[in-house]
Design a protein around this motif. Structure first.
Motif, mmCIF file in Angstrom:
data_model
loop_
_atom_site.group_PDB
_atom_site.id
_atom_site.type_symbol
_atom_site.label_atom_id
_atom_site.label_comp_id
_atom_site.label_asym_id
_atom_site.label_seq_id
_atom_site.Cartn_x
_atom_site.Cartn_y
_atom_site.Cartn_z
ATOM 1 N N ASP A 3 1.284 -1.431 0.113
ATOM 2 C CA ASP A 3 0.108 0.286 -0.081
ATOM 3 C C ASP A 3 1.345 1.661 0.139
ATOM 4 O OD1 ASP A 3 -1.741 1.861 0.241
ATOM 5 O OD2 ASP A 3 -2.739 0.892 1.795
ATOM 6 N N PHE A 4 0.689 2.170 -1.357
ATOM 7 C CA PHE A 4 1.657 2.908 -1.192
ATOM 8 C C PHE A 4 1.432 4.070 -0.129
ATOM 9 C CE2 PHE A 4 -1.959 4.613 -3.354
ATOM 10 C CZ PHE A 4 -2.335 5.740 -3.795
ATOM 11 N N LYS A 5 0.521 4.285 0.603
ATOM 12 C CA LYS A 5 0.650 5.151 1.783
ATOM 13 C C LYS A 5 0.620 4.830 2.634
ATOM 14 C CE LYS A 5 -4.486 4.240 2.592
ATOM 15 N NZ LYS A 5 -4.798 3.183 1.417
ATOM 16 N N TYR A 6 1.458 3.428 2.966
ATOM 17 C CA TYR A 6 2.524 3.621 4.517
ATOM 18 C C TYR A 6 4.203 3.852 3.772
ATOM 19 C CZ TYR A 6 -1.971 1.900 6.049
ATOM 20 O OH TYR A 6 -2.915 1.218 6.665
ATOM 21 N N GLU A 7 5.017 4.185 4.654
ATOM 22 C CA GLU A 7 5.935 4.738 4.064
ATOM 23 C C GLU A 7 7.380 3.762 3.501
ATOM 24 O OE1 GLU A 7 7.838 7.533 7.482
ATOM 25 O OE2 GLU A 7 5.557 8.682 7.030
ATOM 26 N N ILE A 8 6.592 2.263 4.158
ATOM 27 C CA ILE A 8 8.194 1.198 4.471
ATOM 28 C C ILE A 8 8.028 1.017 3.041
ATOM 29 C CG2 ILE A 8 6.121 -0.536 4.699
ATOM 30 C CD1 ILE A 8 8.118 -1.839 5.999
ATOM 31 N N TYR A 9 6.611 0.573 2.212
ATOM 32 C CA TYR A 9 6.474 0.656 0.742
ATOM 33 C C TYR A 9 6.985 1.960 0.093
ATOM 34 C CZ TYR A 9 3.867 -2.539 2.503
ATOM 35 O OH TYR A 9 3.350 -3.936 3.251
ATOM 36 N N LEU A 10 6.946 2.885 0.528
ATOM 37 C CA LEU A 10 7.780 4.248 -0.246
ATOM 38 C C LEU A 10 9.236 3.764 -0.141
ATOM 39 C CD1 LEU A 10 5.045 7.283 0.675
ATOM 40 C CD2 LEU A 10 5.565 6.242 -1.158
ATOM 41 N N LYS A 11 9.766 4.045 1.320
ATOM 42 C CA LYS A 11 10.996 3.664 1.463
ATOM 43 C C LYS A 11 11.662 2.573 0.588
ATOM 44 C CE LYS A 11 11.796 5.528 6.227
ATOM 45 N NZ LYS A 11 11.396 4.525 7.613
ATOM 46 N N THR A 12 11.184 0.859 0.050
ATOM 47 C CA THR A 12 10.932 0.106 -0.402
ATOM 48 C C THR A 12 11.678 0.849 -1.294
ATOM 49 O OG1 THR A 12 10.332 -1.125 1.056
ATOM 50 C CG2 THR A 12 10.490 -1.858 -1.289
ATOM 51 N N ALA A 13 10.304 1.794 -2.012
ATOM 52 C CA ALA A 13 10.446 1.865 -3.789
ATOM 53 C C ALA A 13 11.548 3.017 -4.363
ATOM 54 C CB ALA A 13 8.942 2.328 -3.750
ATOM 55 N N MET A 14 12.464 3.411 -3.341
ATOM 56 C CA MET A 14 13.825 4.103 -2.509
ATOM 57 C C MET A 14 13.516 5.734 -3.145
ATOM 58 S SD MET A 14 16.076 2.234 -2.041
ATOM 59 C CE MET A 14 17.729 3.781 -2.453
ATOM 60 N N ILE A 15 12.099 5.811 -1.789
ATOM 61 C CA ILE A 15 11.803 7.954 -2.683
ATOM 62 C C ILE A 15 12.896 8.610 -2.688
ATOM 63 C CG2 ILE A 15 10.703 7.580 0.057
ATOM 64 C CD1 ILE A 15 9.118 8.750 -2.998
ATOM 65 N N ASN A 16 13.920 8.089 -1.533
ATOM 66 C CA ASN A 16 14.723 9.526 -0.913
ATOM 67 C C ASN A 16 16.122 9.878 -2.254
ATOM 68 O OD1 ASN A 16 15.127 6.208 -1.008
ATOM 69 N ND2 ASN A 16 17.425 7.628 -0.149
ATOM 70 N N THR A 17 15.229 8.677 -3.500
ATOM 71 C CA THR A 17 15.606 9.119 -4.611
ATOM 72 C C THR A 17 15.468 9.236 -6.279
ATOM 73 O OG1 THR A 17 17.055 6.701 -5.039
ATOM 74 C CG2 THR A 17 17.921 7.536 -3.473
ATOM 75 N N ALA A 18 14.367 8.889 -5.829
ATOM 76 C CA ALA A 18 13.377 9.329 -7.087
ATOM 77 C C ALA A 18 13.848 10.535 -6.965
ATOM 78 C CB ALA A 18 11.986 8.861 -6.756
ATOM 79 N N ARG A 19 13.182 10.964 -8.555
ATOM 80 C CA ARG A 19 12.555 12.329 -8.987
ATOM 81 C C ARG A 19 11.427 12.196 -9.049
ATOM 82 N NH1 ARG A 19 15.005 14.170 -15.104
ATOM 83 N NH2 ARG A 19 14.949 16.217 -14.830
ATOM 84 N N TYR A 20 10.325 11.566 -9.521
ATOM 85 C CA TYR A 20 9.756 11.769 -9.926
ATOM 86 C C TYR A 20 8.586 10.956 -8.799
ATOM 87 C CZ TYR A 20 10.491 15.442 -13.589
ATOM 88 O OH TYR A 20 10.713 15.871 -14.749
ATOM 89 N N ILE A 21 6.995 10.711 -8.191
ATOM 90 C CA ILE A 21 6.188 9.810 -7.889
ATOM 91 C C ILE A 21 4.831 10.946 -8.449
ATOM 92 C CG2 ILE A 21 5.687 11.277 -5.974
ATOM 93 C CD1 ILE A 21 5.453 8.641 -4.707
ATOM 94 N N ILE A 22 4.436 9.337 -9.610
ATOM 95 C CA ILE A 22 3.059 9.757 -9.428
ATOM 96 C C ILE A 22 2.045 8.919 -8.981
ATOM 97 C CG2 ILE A 22 2.100 9.371 -11.686
ATOM 98 C CD1 ILE A 22 4.589 9.953 -13.586
ATOM 99 N N PHE A 23 1.375 9.201 -8.621
ATOM 100 C CA PHE A 23 0.166 8.772 -7.722
ATOM 101 C C PHE A 23 -1.848 8.516 -8.801
ATOM 102 C CE2 PHE A 23 2.323 10.905 -4.428
ATOM 103 C CZ PHE A 23 2.595 10.161 -3.841
ATOM 104 N N THR A 24 -1.874 7.477 -9.168
ATOM 105 C CA THR A 24 -2.760 7.499 -9.745
ATOM 106 C C THR A 24 -3.647 6.609 -9.613
ATOM 107 O OG1 THR A 24 -2.454 4.956 -10.740
ATOM 108 C CG2 THR A 24 -0.794 6.827 -11.985
ATOM 109 N N SER A 25 -4.215 6.835 -8.031
ATOM 110 C CA SER A 25 -5.317 5.787 -7.878
ATOM 111 C C SER A 25 -6.460 6.522 -7.868
ATOM 112 C CB SER A 25 -5.453 5.442 -5.968
ATOM 113 O OG SER A 25 -6.590 4.961 -5.221
ATOM 114 N N ASP A 26 -7.581 5.532 -8.148
ATOM 115 C CA ASP A 26 -9.107 6.574 -8.187
ATOM 116 C C ASP A 26 -9.400 6.791 -7.394
ATOM 117 O OD1 ASP A 26 -9.019 5.584 -10.960
ATOM 118 O OD2 ASP A 26 -10.074 3.454 -10.577
ATOM 119 N N ASP A 27 -8.658 6.604 -6.295
ATOM 120 C CA ASP A 27 -9.682 6.785 -4.907
ATOM 121 C C ASP A 27 -8.578 8.260 -4.345
ATOM 122 O OD1 ASP A 27 -9.822 7.702 -2.051
ATOM 123 O OD2 ASP A 27 -10.341 5.945 -1.689
#
Length: 256
Positions: free
Chosen positions: A169-193
């Motif tokens: 679940d992308f709302k939780y920090e643990i998964y954002l950290k796993t996705a290397m949010i600290n080195t990412a350039r863009y993050i795109i939120f595409t949920s229908d919610d």
């Protein structure tokens, strides 16, 4: 690990055990025949058996000078069967390795390893038809990206398409950290919610204030809140579609 995969492994193990027993039996018969041919010379018999298995030239060139018995044709048949068994066992081992490497559990692990080496990449939060179009375009441009998706069916679908997936679940920090949010350039939120997108946006900006956030807004009334939460760009698909249709109409009329 899925039940289907566990069943496949269990069947493969049974086949492999059967082939191993058959191989041991054939090798034993071959050794007994060689033992008879060489008049009870244990080490010579053992040498030729090992030579046959580990020497690409085979046993025949070195064995040609040895005295033959009336059972030699039977021995040749055993050698042929041994060769077939050896090829079969190797084939089963290769099949197991390929099966294991292609399993979703292994691919999940490989995805996490791959993501750890990403930098200036794109994180896509949520997998849908909308985000698939984004993934296709990023792939065409050879840009690194990872998709975070909590729905197992959707995650497996994206994984089967060859995308790098983090199941969670992308709302939780643990998964954002796993996705290397600290080195990412863009993050795109595409949920229908929209509220899921806002919660994910807040978490992302908390972990990496510098990441550029693009948010899909299903309700245009929530766009101001998204900007206040840290969004750099908000996209309302219906508005974009309306603009595109309007431009097409104007172009068509102008063409006339």
């Amino acid at each position: 690990m899925s039940k289907i995969f566990q069943t496949d492994i269990a069947l493969t193990k049974h086949y492999l055990l059967f082939m191993f027993i058959a191989l041991v039996a054939i090798v034993s018969f071959s050794f007994i025949e060689l033992f008879i041919i060489f008049h009870g010379d244990f080490f010579t018999s053992l040498y030729y058996v090992l030579t046959y298995f580990f020497d690409a030239e085979g046993v025949f060139p070195k064995y040609a000078v040895a005295p033959l018995t009336s059972n030699f044709p039977f021995f040749v048949m055993l050698l042929l069967l041994t060769g077939i068994a050896r090829i079969t066992v190797i084939g089963f081992l290769i099949a197991i390795i390929i099966d294991v490497l292609s399993s979703r559990d292994i691919r999940k692990m490989l995805s996490k390893i791959e993501v750890k080496h990403m930098s200036n990449h794109v994180i896509i939060c949520g997998y849908s038809k909308f985000s698939d179009e984004i993934a296709v375009e990023l792939s065409r441009r050879l840009m690194d990206f990872v998709i975070i998706e909590g729905n197992k069916v959707a995650a497996d679908t994206a994984r089967d398409l060859g995308y790098t997936i983090i199941e969670g679940d992308f709302k939780y920090e643990i998964y954002l950290k796993t996705a290397m949010i600290n080195t990412a350039r863009y993050i795109i939120f595409t949920s229908d919610d929209d509220f899921e997108n806002i919660l994910g946006l807040i978490s992302a900006k908390k972990l990496s204030p510098k990441v550029k956030a693009i948010v899909k807004a299903n309700d245009e009334n929530l766009v101001p809140k998204m900007f206040r939460a840290g969004a750099n760009v908000c996209i309302v698909p219906e508005a974009v579609a309306g603009i595109y249709i309007g431009e097409e109409i104007i172009t068509h009329i102008g063409g006339n």
